[in-house]
Scaffold this active site. Structure first.
Site, mmCIF file in Angstrom:
data_model
loop_
_atom_site.group_PDB
_atom_site.id
_atom_site.type_symbol
_atom_site.label_atom_id
_atom_site.label_comp_id
_atom_site.label_asym_id
_atom_site.label_seq_id
_atom_site.Cartn_x
_atom_site.Cartn_y
_atom_site.Cartn_z
ATOM 1 N N THR A 97 2.540 6.072 0.412
ATOM 2 C CA THR A 97 3.798 6.697 -0.023
ATOM 3 C C THR A 97 3.542 8.200 -0.086
ATOM 4 O O THR A 97 2.696 8.655 -0.860
ATOM 5 C CB THR A 97 4.230 6.197 -1.411
ATOM 6 O OG1 THR A 97 4.351 4.778 -1.368
ATOM 7 C CG2 THR A 97 5.569 6.813 -1.812
ATOM 8 N N LYS A 172 11.869 5.145 1.051
ATOM 9 C CA LYS A 172 11.016 4.816 -0.112
ATOM 10 C C LYS A 172 11.400 5.700 -1.314
ATOM 11 O O LYS A 172 11.373 5.255 -2.456
ATOM 12 C CB LYS A 172 9.543 5.012 0.277
ATOM 13 C CG LYS A 172 8.549 4.848 -0.855
ATOM 14 C CD LYS A 172 8.287 3.407 -1.249
ATOM 15 C CE LYS A 172 7.333 3.364 -2.449
ATOM 16 N NZ LYS A 172 6.903 2.034 -2.821
ATOM 17 N N LYS A 240 3.563 10.831 -8.892
ATOM 18 C CA LYS A 240 3.419 11.408 -7.540
ATOM 19 C C LYS A 240 4.705 11.185 -6.751
ATOM 20 O O LYS A 240 5.223 12.104 -6.101
ATOM 21 C CB LYS A 240 2.232 10.747 -6.824
ATOM 22 C CG LYS A 240 2.239 10.948 -5.306
ATOM 23 C CD LYS A 240 1.168 10.117 -4.612
ATOM 24 C CE LYS A 240 1.353 8.626 -4.656
ATOM 25 N NZ LYS A 240 2.040 8.003 -3.538
HETATM 26 N N1 NAP Z 1 -0.413 -0.144 -6.047
HETATM 27 C C1 NAP Z 1 0.846 -0.434 -5.798
HETATM 28 O O1 NAP Z 1 1.455 -1.312 -6.452
HETATM 29 C C2 NAP Z 1 1.591 0.300 -4.694
HETATM 30 C C3 NAP Z 1 2.852 -0.173 -4.309
HETATM 31 C C4 NAP Z 1 3.549 0.483 -3.293
HETATM 32 C C5 NAP Z 1 3.001 1.621 -2.713
HETATM 33 N N2 NAP Z 1 1.786 2.084 -3.125
HETATM 34 C C6 NAP Z 1 1.255 3.300 -2.491
HETATM 35 O O2 NAP Z 1 0.208 2.909 -1.612
HETATM 36 C C7 NAP Z 1 -0.800 3.917 -1.591
HETATM 37 C C8 NAP Z 1 -2.145 3.299 -2.007
HETATM 38 O O3 NAP Z 1 -2.003 2.738 -3.297
HETATM 39 P P1 NAP Z 1 -3.166 1.828 -3.946
HETATM 40 O O4 NAP Z 1 -2.588 1.297 -5.220
HETATM 41 O O5 NAP Z 1 -3.725 0.916 -2.933
HETATM 42 O O6 NAP Z 1 -4.231 2.966 -4.296
HETATM 43 P P2 NAP Z 1 -5.787 2.815 -4.669
HETATM 44 O O7 NAP Z 1 -6.105 1.444 -5.147
HETATM 45 O O8 NAP Z 1 -6.123 3.978 -5.533
HETATM 46 O O9 NAP Z 1 -6.506 2.996 -3.255
HETATM 47 C C9 NAP Z 1 -6.473 4.207 -2.557
HETATM 48 C C10 NAP Z 1 -7.313 4.046 -1.303
HETATM 49 O O10 NAP Z 1 -7.260 5.264 -0.556
HETATM 50 C C11 NAP Z 1 -8.599 5.752 -0.373
HETATM 51 N N3 NAP Z 1 -8.547 7.224 -0.401
HETATM 52 C C12 NAP Z 1 -7.883 7.997 -1.291
HETATM 53 N N4 NAP Z 1 -8.053 9.297 -0.982
HETATM 54 C C13 NAP Z 1 -8.823 9.338 0.115
HETATM 55 C C14 NAP Z 1 -9.340 10.389 0.903
HETATM 56 N N5 NAP Z 1 -9.068 11.683 0.611
HETATM 57 N N6 NAP Z 1 -10.116 10.077 1.954
HETATM 58 C C15 NAP Z 1 -10.386 8.778 2.246
HETATM 59 N N7 NAP Z 1 -9.921 7.732 1.561
HETATM 60 C C16 NAP Z 1 -9.150 8.016 0.492
HETATM 61 C C17 NAP Z 1 -9.406 5.167 -1.513
HETATM 62 O O11 NAP Z 1 -10.772 5.155 -1.180
HETATM 63 P P3 NAP Z 1 -11.899 4.951 -2.328
HETATM 64 O O12 NAP Z 1 -12.062 3.460 -2.470
HETATM 65 O O13 NAP Z 1 -13.106 5.602 -1.785
HETATM 66 O O14 NAP Z 1 -11.392 5.615 -3.574
HETATM 67 C C18 NAP Z 1 -8.791 3.765 -1.583
HETATM 68 O O15 NAP Z 1 -9.284 2.941 -0.558
HETATM 69 C C19 NAP Z 1 -0.313 5.023 -2.526
HETATM 70 O O16 NAP Z 1 0.350 6.017 -1.799
HETATM 71 C C20 NAP Z 1 0.663 4.302 -3.454
HETATM 72 O O17 NAP Z 1 1.649 5.166 -3.978
HETATM 73 C C21 NAP Z 1 1.072 1.440 -4.089
#
Ligand code: NAP
Length: 289
Positions: A97, A172, A240
């Protein structure tokens, strides 16, 4: 079956990539913290790569799901970035997102180097990713969308092209504006009912059958009554997203008075230690005192 890469194995990416493998696609994963990629491979097979570039080499579709605009740029660009490994005509598909601006920027870059790009944020949360029933909102060109849609179906119940680059992210934003308002309304209603001495379990059961019904009411109201906020999508991600919405509204002239206020209410939740609480924790501001 397609040859795919998946970059970013967080709460969302890990199960999404797992569904691709389960459907029989050949998947190579990359994660900044390599232990997660190794854990994924143990569970799902496939391959791991030490950089986005190496993961993207030979893949027809490269999916990614990282944090924000800067993370996307960090993974997509540079000598070790996804574009460097992507073959001609192949597509980078971003499930993060993020802003519509970064989507348009990546699409323009992709076109300039003979590749494709789709912005494809998702809704449905952790449970949606784990159960393979996400809603995917896509921006980009129709031909790339038609090629990629059957692959994205592996973890989705609806994958829809909304328009040109950025249209997925704009859709979104509409989704997040709706959710913010709904959750503040639900918080005020539940807090009101509790202070009025009503049995809120019964109230929710009754009004869930009427015009006030919503997904948030069905899936969050019961835990909100108990003051439990452990069901996924965290406040830090919501802030965010609301920042992105408010910045976009500054450009397109839309008024978001309630959304801007609710963003500040989430700021209060963060002050109370709620960075990782789920988004229904808005009620916490009302329960104290
Ligand atoms: N969680 C939800 O319910 C949900 C629902 C809809 C949309 N989203 C969106 O989906 C996205 C991911 O969410 P999430 O909950 O899966 O987040 P998360 O659990 O914090 O995972 C983030 C992932 O991105 C990687 N990452 C972050 N910054 C990076 C960078 N600079 N370089 C390389 N890898 C990087 C992290 O790697 P590391 O493992 O090394 O930290 C991890 O694999 C976000 O934009 C969020 O807003 C989330």
């Amino acid at each position: 079956m397609a040859k795919c890469a998946f970059l970013g194995l967080g709460i969302m990416g890990f199960p999404m990539a797992g569904h691709l493998a389960a459907k029989g696609h050949e998947v190579c994963v990359y994660n900044r913290t390599p232990a997660k990629a190794e854990a994924w491979q143990k569970q799902h097979g496939g391959h791991t790569a030490p950089t986005p570039r190496q993961a993207a080499e030979g893949a027809e579709f490269v999916f990614m799901c990282v944090g924000n605009d800067d993370d996307i740029r960090g993974v997509a660009y540079g000598d070790d970035g996804a574009f460097a490994g992507l073959g001609d005509g192949c597509a980078l598909i971003d499930h993060t997102t993020a802003s519509a601006d970064v989507a348009r920027e990546l699409e323009a870059h992709a076109k300039s180097v003979g590749k494709q790009f789709l912005d494809a944020p998702v809704s449905g949360g952790q449970a949606g990713a784990e159960n393979g029933v996400l809603t995917v909102m896509v921006g980009g060109d129709a031909a790339t969308f038609e090629r990629a849609k059957p692959v994205m179906d592996a973890y989705s119940r609806a994958v829809t092209l909304m328009g040109s680059a950025g249209a997925g992210q704009l859709t979104k934003m509409v989704n997040q504006i709706c959710i913010a308002g709904l959750l503040q309304g639900l918080s005020e209603a539940i807090n009101f009912g509790m202070r009025a001495g009503l049995d809120m379990e019964r109230v929710i059961e009754v009004i869930s059958k009427g015009a006030a019904q919503s997904w948030q009411m069905e899936n969050r109201a019961h835990t909100m009554v108990k003051g439990e906020f452990e069901l996924g999508f965290p406040v830090v991600w919501m802030r965010k997203d609301l920042k992105i919405c408010i910045e976009e509204a500054d450009r397109n002239g839309a008024l978001l008075p309630a959304t801007a206020l609710i963003d500040q209410f989430y700021h209060e939740v963060q002050h109370a230690g709620g960075d990782r609480w789920d988004t229904s924790s808005l009620i916490h501001n009302l329960m104290k005192g």
